[in-house]
Design an enzyme around this catalytic site. Structure first.
Site: not given
Ligand code: SAM
Ligand code: DTB
Ligand code: SF4
Length: 328
Positions: A53, A57, A60, A97, A129, A189, A261
């Site tokens: 990606c 973030c 992530c 989802c 979703c 959501c 959630r």
């Molecule tokens: N790329 C899209 C976005 O950022 O909206 C969708 C996927 S992203 C992985 C979805 C959500 O997962 C993020 O908005 C964040 O709140 C959560 N998330 C991602 N990495 C995480 C982590 N290491 N621990 C907890 N929540 C996480």
């Molecule tokens: C959300 O708020 N939490 C979920 C879902 N929406 C997509 C994702 C959590 C991701 C946690 C980190 C991972 O597994 O990469």
């Molecule tokens: Fe990309 Fe992860 Fe950020 Fe979603 S949370 S935009 S997958 S870097």
């Protein structure tokens, strides 16, 4: 008990900071007024496109900017995704989802495939979703027509703290996509993560923004940071259950109709801690041994937890019915 959308920051702050047992008691009361407190929705997540990606973030595992060792893969084939959705349904999930590590949706072959996935999963009677990054109104409309029920797009943190966590987009971009989703008639959501180094005021501000959106989100995920090696937040301390409880309870009080959630971070929580979260108004979990890229409790463990706490999985599309009752 009325549903308010005119909460002030001061009110949110005073709820958030109230003595923890009073806070949980008040949230539990609101929860029981609007929901069947025995019911918890079971959702399944699937990463349909993982890693690579372009966003940065800081939490992530999927950003190209950090070396996290995540297994990168391009968009999964439609049949494989439909198969996973069938399995999720068979194991009691009512919402499926799909997450893609995209900055934004592009109008290309991959999006056409996602549209087919949405159609197929909707036909199975599951709430579908997606979380695919930024969306235009037209793209949201296409997803709606394909049968998309909800779109996940988290605010993640406060407007003030946003730049510390993500530099490749603005808080305003998030609000815009949420607006586009809402306009298309898809339920929103949106929630956030705690444990990013934010202050209580940041959490309060994020909850205030969510609760005062033109339409309150239908679903509010509360994630505890799962710290990922290789990211700037790799050394963050695990959040305490008290912080999770304050977030969940405050969200429940501000947004009584929402599904709140208990999302990422359950693997590090004891059963007792999770039970407190359900008492404070959480009424949904992600089930299955993987979230998007990180581990989650095994289904067997969750089945045991449901048995022990006397919880039952919630049926699909129930929110539509309860909204109609409240709004009519
Ligand atoms: N790329 C899209 C976005 O950022 O909206 C969708 C996927 S992203 C992985 C979805 C959500 O997962 C993020 O908005 C964040 O709140 C959560 N998330 C991602 N990495 C995480 C982590 N290491 N621990 C907890 N929540 C996480
Ligand atoms: C959300 O708020 N939490 C979920 C879902 N929406 C997509 C994702 C959590 C991701 C946690 C980190 C991972 O597994 O990469
Ligand atoms: Fe990309 Fe992860 Fe950020 Fe979603 S949370 S935009 S997958 S870097």
């Amino acid at each position: 008990m009325e549903i308010r959308k005119n909460w002030t920051l001061e009110e949110v702050s005073s709820i958030y900071h109230s003595p923890i047992l009073d806070l949980v008691y008040r949230a539990a009361t609101v929860h029981r007024h609007y929901h069947d407190a025995q019911e918890v929705q079971v959702c399944t997540l699937l990463s349909i496109k993982t890693g690579g990606c372009p966003e940065d973030c800081a939490y992530c595992s999927q950003s190209v900017k950090y070396q996290t060792g995540v297994e990168v893969h391009k968009l999964l084939p439609i049949q494989e995704v439909l198969q996973k959705a069938e399995e999720a349904k068979a194991s009691g999930s009512t919402r499926f989802c799909m997450g893609a590590a995209w900055r934004e949706v592009r109008d290309n072959k991959d999006f056409d495939k996602v549209i087919e996935m949405v159609k197929g999963i909707n036909e199975m009677g599951l709430e579908v979703c997606c979380t695919l990054g930024m969306l235009t109104t037209e793209q949201a409309q296409r997803l709606k027509e394909a049968g998309l029920y909800a779109y996940n797009h988290n605010l993640d943190t406060s407007e003030n703290y946003y730049d510390e966590i993500i530099s490749t987009r603005k808080f305003q971009d998030r609000l815009e996509t949420i607006g586009n989703v809402n306009k298309a008639g898809i339920s929103v959501c949106s929630g956030g993560i705690i444990g990013l180094g934010e202050t209580d005021d940041d959490r309060i501000s994020m909850l205030h923004t969510l609760a005062t959106l033109p339409t309150q989100p239908e679903s509010v995920p509360v994630n505890a940071l799962v710290s990922i090696e290789g990211t700037p937040l790799e050394d963050q301390k695990r959040v305490s259950v008290w912080d999770m409880l304050r977030m969940i309870a405050t969200a429940r009080i501000l947004m009584p109709l929402a599904m709140v959630r208990l999302s990422a971070g359950r693997l590090e929580m004891t059963l007792e801690e999770q039970a407190m979260c359900f008492l404070a108004g959480a009424n949904s979990i992600f089930a299955g041994d993987k979230l998007l890229t990180t581990p989650n409790p095994e289904s067997d463990m969750d089945k045991k937890m449901f048995g022990l706490l006397g919880l039952k999985p919630r049926e699909a599309f129930k929110n539509e019915q309860s909204r109609e009752v409240v709004e009519n």
